[in-house]
Design a protein around this motif. Structure first.
Motif: not given
Length: 437
Positions: A280-300
């Motif tokens: 649902d919306w709340a679950d999506l927001q939570r998972k999105s926040a986790i994935i954004r935090m875990l993901e290595h910064p963009a590269d070239d």
């Protein structure tokens, strides 16, 4: 099971992965792990990180079985027959293919077709603004994901000038068909095209899993589930909803949940397992926040992908459709379109993502907040006073969008998997294939 580092990780049975593959929290692409654990809890974060090493196992095993057991050259033909006519149309199908179609032909109990239809109408009722949100807040910003962009960088299908337009059109054709009203019904084009994309993903994973240049301990498995959640949920649902809200089209709580349910089911058919799919919306927001935090910064490589896409959108003539409103598009030079595009991405995707992707800042970013009061009033007047027919508006938007997605001679509806693999084979061994490495 516990590793020597003290990190707990989930047992998984992903096919064709090295025996010594690092657990998800220890991959090179994973950053800020303990910080995320402190905010969101170890169990949830560990589960999401573990899925960097797990993909669409049902789809992949069906692909491998057909590739190895079907008569030469007939694997895709057999798969297409099962998609179009059902598994009963296939004579003596391999068990893996039967398992795949038992799964996709069983509609989960949580699916409410009326809700999915409402979600489609809510998604498309804002007209041209939806297309702009897709371009600037979803597809463009999506290149921020380091691990999830490796296949695109290696194949160069969104880098080579003669490939960018095809790749963008294929993505938009799939998204429009999958998210249109009733598009994911079993007999609809959205379902069929989603299953075609699922086959492409399996082909890409098959090739990358056997490619000596695939950096397992940095990137994890190719076409993993966590990136699928990010694509279906974070980009195509959450980012578009937020982009519309930023410019003044506010979806109600019910509309948000309806849109999320639509993309949840699209993700289900694409192969996202229930244990990680957003609910649902709340679950999506939570998972999105986790994935954004875990993901290595963009590269070239990520920045190269975005630059190629922006160059195409600003310089190419898209037959039958423009991302920008026609009266704006026709009056701007390519360089001014690029400046406006940079400003719109800053406004809709946010500074953190744009800083990573090297999107220049400019004052045109303030066009979006300046327009918000007027768009809000316009939206409210149309819907509450003039009683706009949202369904008619959504269908009209999709008809206009379809003009840019019409198939021409020699084109394929979605990418040809053999062509994708050929480009991976051609470019993955080049020292320039993965910029920044």
């Amino acid at each position: 099971m516990t590793t020597n580092s003290g990190l707990h990780h989930i047992e998984f049975k992903a096919a064709d992965v090295p025996a010594d593959l690092r657990p998800g929290p220890l991959l090179g692409r994973t950053v800020n792990y303990e910080q995320a654990v402190g905010i969101f809890g170890r169990r949830t974060v560990e589960h999401i990180a573990a899925h960097y090493n797990i993909g669409d196992e049902l789809g992949y095993r069906a692909y491998v079985a057909l590739r190895e057991k079907a008569p030469k050259g007939r694997a895709k033909e057999i798969y297409d027959a099962a998609v179009a006519q059902g598994i009963d149309a296939v004579a003596d199908p391999p068990a893996e293919l039967v398992a795949l179609f038992e799964h996709v032909d069983h509609v989960p109990d949580w699916v409410d077709w009326d809700q999915l239809r409402r979600g489609s109408i809510a998604y498309w009722r804002a007209g041209k603004l939806v297309v702009m949100g897709l371009a600037y807040a979803a597809i463009g910003a999506g290149f921020r994901t380091y691990g999830g962009s490796r296949e695109l960088v290696m194949s160069r299908r969104l880098i080579e000038p003669d490939q960018v337009g095809r790749r963008l059109t294929e993505t938009l054709r799939w998204a429009a068909n999958a998210s249109r009203p009733d598009g994911m019904r079993r007999s609809s084009d959205g379902f069929r095209i989603t299953m075609q994309v699922r086959w492409i993903h399996a082909a890409v994973r098959y090739y990358c899993s056997r490619n000596e240049h695939w950096d397992w301990n940095d990137w994890g498995i190719s076409v993993d589930n966590t990136d699928a959640v990010y694509t279906m949920g974070t980009l195509f649902a959450e980012s578009v909803i937020r982009a519309l809200g930023t410019v003044g089209v506010r979806l109600s709580a019910r509309e948000r949940d309806d849109v999320v349910a639509l993309w949840r089911y699209i993700g289900h058919v694409m192969g996202i397992p229930e244990d990680i799919n957003f609910t649902d919306w709340a679950d999506l927001q939570r998972k999105s926040a986790i994935i954004r935090m875990l993901e290595h910064p963009a590269d070239d490589g990520c920045r190269t992908l975005l630059d190629s896409l922006v160059t195409y959108m600003c310089e190419a003539e898209i037959e039958g459709f423009q991302v920008l409103p026609a009266f704006v598009d026709s009056r701007l030079t390519p360089q001014r379109k690029r400046t406006l595009t940079n400003g719109l991405m800053r406004a809709w995707a946010g500074d953190e993502i744009c800083d990573q992707l090297g999107v220049p800042d400019n004052a045109l970013r303030y066009l979006v907040p300046a327009a918000k009061p007027f768009v809000t009033v316009h939206d409210q007047v149309l819907r509450k006073i003039l009683k706009q027919d949202d369904e008619a508006k959504a269908l009209r938007t999709l008809r206009e969008f379809d003009a840019a997605l019409t198939l021409h001679d020699g084109e394929t509806e979605v990418a040809d998997p053999d062509d994708v693999v050929r480009m991976l084979a051609k470019n993955s061994s080049s020292t320039d294939a993965v910029p920044g490495r």
